[in-house]
Design an enzyme around this catalytic site. Structure first.
Site, short mmCIF file in Angstrom:
data_model
loop_
_atom_site.label_atom_id
_atom_site.label_comp_id
_atom_site.label_asym_id
_atom_site.label_seq_id
_atom_site.Cartn_x
_atom_site.Cartn_y
_atom_site.Cartn_z
N ARG A 1 -2.70 2.38 -6.48
CA ARG A 1 -3.91 2.19 -5.53
C ARG A 1 -5.13 3.14 -5.82
O ARG A 1 -4.86 4.13 -5.80
CB ARG A 1 -3.44 2.21 -4.26
N ALA B 1 2.32 -8.24 0.27
CA ALA B 1 1.03 -8.33 1.07
C ALA B 1 -0.29 -8.80 0.28
O ALA B 1 -0.09 -8.77 -0.69
CB ALA B 1 0.66 -7.07 1.74
N GLU C 1 2.16 -15.40 -0.78
CA GLU C 1 2.19 -13.94 -1.23
C GLU C 1 3.44 -13.30 -1.54
O GLU C 1 3.78 -12.55 -2.40
CB GLU C 1 1.31 -12.86 -0.22
N PRO D 1 -10.01 0.10 12.73
CA PRO D 1 -10.97 -0.58 13.73
C PRO D 1 -12.22 0.44 13.83
O PRO D 1 -12.99 -0.16 14.26
CB PRO D 1 -10.34 -0.56 14.88
N GLU E 1 -4.18 -12.11 -12.05
CA GLU E 1 -4.30 -11.68 -13.66
C GLU E 1 -4.80 -10.12 -13.50
O GLU E 1 -4.37 -9.48 -14.46
CB GLU E 1 -5.34 -12.30 -14.03
N GLU F 1 -3.42 -7.91 -11.15
CA GLU F 1 -2.59 -7.41 -10.29
C GLU F 1 -1.30 -6.86 -11.13
O GLU F 1 -0.58 -7.71 -11.79
CB GLU F 1 -2.20 -8.25 -9.26
#
Length: 176
Positions: free
Chosen positions: A63, A75, A91, A113, A137, A139
């Site tokens: 990440r 996800a 997914e 939020p 592609e 990921e």
């Protein structure tokens, strides 16, 4: 007192592949004006899935925003006009190769939020069977299957460190 903030003006400052960013000039409840930076996101789905032997299906991926790898439940973002349940089926299969025979909606929740409108629709998969992965592609994910106890250890070690996956592990703990 009414706490609504009336939007007086919106300015788009970025339109991207995943998010758009806007600055809103708002009228505050006391009559003054203020600015709010708002991230618009199309929404996402996440899937709690377990193998026939009871292992939790996770994906390991880097990440960039955090500069680290995380272990997460499968996800992905909703495509324009896509039904969340159909997106969850898609997914799960794309990221893990597993197909669910059914899905049960567990919850929907906003991720941040205070500045974003992203909502995640969380589903629990029923009876999964192994198939083929077909990730995007750009990921790069690794399929990982862990026990509930291993997932709890991953949380303590901050290998699982995102809200949706922590919520999923808690849900599984409570539904034992």
């Amino acid at each position: 007192m009414d706490y609504e903030e009336k939007t007086l003006h919106k300015e788009s400052i970025y339109n991207g592949k995943i998010i758009d960013v806007r600055v809103h000039e708002v009228q505050l409840p006391d009559g003054r004006t203020g600015k709010r930076e708002v991230v618009n996101h199309p929404g996402a789905v996440a899937v709690i899935a377990r193998t026939p032997s009871g292992k939790i299906i996770l994906v390991r991926q880097y990440r960039k925003a955090l500069e680290k790898e995380l272990f997460e439940i499968p996800a992905g973002k909703l495509e324009p006009g896509e039904d969340p349940e159909m997106s969850a089926f898609r997914e799960l299969e794309e990221e893990t190769g597993y197909r669910a025979h059914g899905l049960k909606k567990t919850a929907s929740f906003y991720t941040s939020p205070g500045f974003a409108d992203e909502i995640i629709h969380l589903y629990e998969a029923d009876r999964v069977t192994k198939g083929q992965t077909s990730t995007d592609e750009d990921e790069f994910v690794e399929l990982v299957e862990v026990s509930l106890e291993e997932a709890q250890q991953f949380i303590r070690e901050e290998k699982i460190h995102d809200a949706k996956t922590m919520y999923a592990v808690q849900h599984l703990m409570l539904s034992r």
